[in-house]
Motif scaffolding. Structure first.
Motif, PDB file in Angstrom:
ATOM      1  N   VAL A  59       0.958  -1.146   0.297  1.00  0.00           N
ATOM      2  CA  VAL A  59       0.160   0.221  -0.126  1.00  0.00           C
ATOM      3  C   VAL A  59       0.701   1.432   0.007  1.00  0.00           C
ATOM      4  N   SER A  60       0.416   2.171  -0.760  1.00  0.00           N
ATOM      5  CA  SER A  60       1.116   3.474  -0.721  1.00  0.00           C
ATOM      6  C   SER A  60      -0.097   4.697  -1.010  1.00  0.00           C
ATOM      7  N   MET A  61       0.356   5.796  -0.382  1.00  0.00           N
ATOM      8  CA  MET A  61      -0.540   6.962  -0.381  1.00  0.00           C
ATOM      9  C   MET A  61       0.382   8.214  -0.401  1.00  0.00           C
ATOM     10  N   THR A  62      -0.074   9.205  -1.216  1.00  0.00           N
ATOM     11  CA  THR A  62       0.613  10.438  -1.393  1.00  0.00           C
ATOM     12  C   THR A  62      -0.366  11.325  -1.418  1.00  0.00           C
ATOM     13  N   GLY A  63      -0.015  12.586  -1.022  1.00  0.00           N
ATOM     14  CA  GLY A  63      -0.890  13.857  -0.925  1.00  0.00           C
ATOM     15  C   GLY A  63      -0.289  14.836  -2.142  1.00  0.00           C
ATOM     16  N   LEU A 123      -5.502  13.528  -2.735  1.00  0.00           N
ATOM     17  CA  LEU A 123      -4.989  12.122  -2.350  1.00  0.00           C
ATOM     18  C   LEU A 123      -4.968  11.018  -3.411  1.00  0.00           C
ATOM     19  N   ARG A 124      -3.830  10.438  -3.510  1.00  0.00           N
ATOM     20  CA  ARG A 124      -3.564   9.272  -4.420  1.00  0.00           C
ATOM     21  C   ARG A 124      -3.448   7.934  -3.584  1.00  0.00           C
ATOM     22  N   GLY A 125      -4.118   6.926  -3.569  1.00  0.00           N
ATOM     23  CA  GLY A 125      -3.920   5.565  -3.079  1.00  0.00           C
ATOM     24  C   GLY A 125      -3.558   4.405  -4.217  1.00  0.00           C
ATOM     25  N   GLU A 126      -2.838   3.503  -3.584  1.00  0.00           N
ATOM     26  CA  GLU A 126      -2.640   2.551  -4.588  1.00  0.00           C
ATOM     27  C   GLU A 126      -2.115   1.177  -3.689  1.00  0.00           C
ATOM     28  N   TYR A 127      -2.760   0.075  -4.364  1.00  0.00           N
ATOM     29  CA  TYR A 127      -2.943  -1.314  -3.754  1.00  0.00           C
ATOM     30  C   TYR A 127      -1.995  -2.143  -4.752  1.00  0.00           C
ATOM     31  N   ARG A 128      -0.915  -2.666  -4.343  1.00  0.00           N
ATOM     32  CA  ARG A 128      -0.166  -3.511  -5.045  1.00  0.00           C
ATOM     33  C   ARG A 128      -0.373  -5.148  -4.730  1.00  0.00           C
ATOM     34  N   VAL A 174      -4.035  -1.540  -8.191  1.00  0.00           N
ATOM     35  CA  VAL A 174      -5.479  -0.641  -8.190  1.00  0.00           C
ATOM     36  C   VAL A 174      -4.993   0.549  -7.668  1.00  0.00           C
ATOM     37  N   GLU A 175      -5.443   1.593  -8.524  1.00  0.00           N
ATOM     38  CA  GLU A 175      -5.153   2.916  -8.026  1.00  0.00           C
ATOM     39  C   GLU A 175      -6.323   4.116  -8.169  1.00  0.00           C
ATOM     40  N   VAL A 176      -6.681   4.735  -6.900  1.00  0.00           N
ATOM     41  CA  VAL A 176      -7.469   5.693  -7.061  1.00  0.00           C
ATOM     42  C   VAL A 176      -6.921   6.975  -6.640  1.00  0.00           C
ATOM     43  N   ASN A 177      -7.130   8.040  -7.586  1.00  0.00           N
ATOM     44  CA  ASN A 177      -6.469   9.396  -7.497  1.00  0.00           C
ATOM     45  C   ASN A 177      -7.880  10.382  -7.098  1.00  0.00           C
TER      46      ASN A 177
END
Length: 266
Positions: free
Chosen positions: A61-65, A115-120, A126-129
């Motif tokens: 999991v990663s999340m960026t602002g 916010l951008r979140g990604e699951y690998r 899967v990415e949601v921005n």
């Protein structure tokens, strides 16, 4: 077939205050031959500049602002053209052409947060921005109309200001800059090979509140005497209409995306 353009709202025309809605004939079998063509153009472009900060980062999991600036423009134009020939015993008589042009321009400038979140997974992601921009939308409305009358064998047609939807009362240019909000959501799913290669499909949704659309600016005249195509120089009778007004509405854009990405490290 009989073709006509409605122009009077019941109860407004001072020369015919009661009765059904009035209309300007365009095509009457055996008397008048004509047609109408409408064209709508839409162009949307945009750009953004962002700074990115990592909030969560691990193997799965990663999340960026994001914080930055957003620009977006939407230009739309509505053009309605009409022409009619009078028929006299099968012969073509006077010709009249009517053109209306309504252009609506939107220029949005604002600050943006996101916010951008990604699951690998093992080989998929899967990415949601999500982003939202707050700022001003400079709206410009430009309208014009004209009528051209030509008699048979006359090399000097008469050009008159004002068409059907755009008369001298609502011809010109207006601008304003209201506050506006523009959110955007982007969803992507795909496959990846480490950090080197990605292929994905996605969906994008963008929304802009308080935008100008050309169809919302249409206002009909109140009497046949206001139309050059019908009155042929007869003095104007009745109150001035249509009035010049700026009407806004919301607009949203949707898109499906297909793509790939590669990354090289030096």
């Amino acid at each position: 077939d009989f073709i006509a353009r409605p122009f009077r709202l019941p109860g407004i025309d001072p020369l015919n205050p009661v009765g059904p809605e009035s209309a300007l004939p365009v095509n009457i079998p055996g008397q008048l031959r004509g047609g109408i063509a409408a064209t709508l153009s839409t162009r949307a472009t945009g750009a953004e500049v962002n700074t990115v900060a990592s909030l969560i980062s691990n193997k799965r999991v990663s999340m960026t602002g994001t914080l930055g600036y957003r620009y977006f423009q939407l230009n739309e134009g509505l053009r309605v053209e009409q022409e009619s020939f009078q028929l006299n015993n099968g012969q073509v008589g006077q010709w009249q052409g009517v053109v209306d042009q309504i252009d609506a321009h939107n220029r949005f400038h604002g600050g943006q947060l996101g916010l951008r979140g990604e699951y690998r997974g093992s080989n998929f992601f899967v990415e949601v921005n999500g982003k939202v921009a707050l700022g001003t939308n400079t709206q410009t409305l430009v309208t014009s109309g004209q009528t051209l009358l030509a008699a048979p064998n006359n090399p000097f047609p008469l050009l008159l200001p004002g068409g059907f939807l755009v008369q001298q009362s609502n011809n010109g240019r207006l601008s304003r800059s209201p506050f506006a909000v523009m959110p955007e959501v982007n969803f992507r799913v795909g496959l990846y090979d480490g950090d080197r290669f990605r292929v994905f499909v996605g969906y994008n949704f963008l929304y802009l509140c308080d935008a100008l659309r050309p169809g919302d600016q249409i206002a009909r005249p109140n009497t046949l005497h206001q139309l050059h195509a019908a009155r042929h120089g007869v003095p104007l009778v009745g109150p001035t209409r249509p009035l010049y007004a700026v009407n806004s509405s919301d607009v949203w854009l949707q898109a499906l995306m297909f793509g790939f990405a590669t990354r090289y490290r030096v």
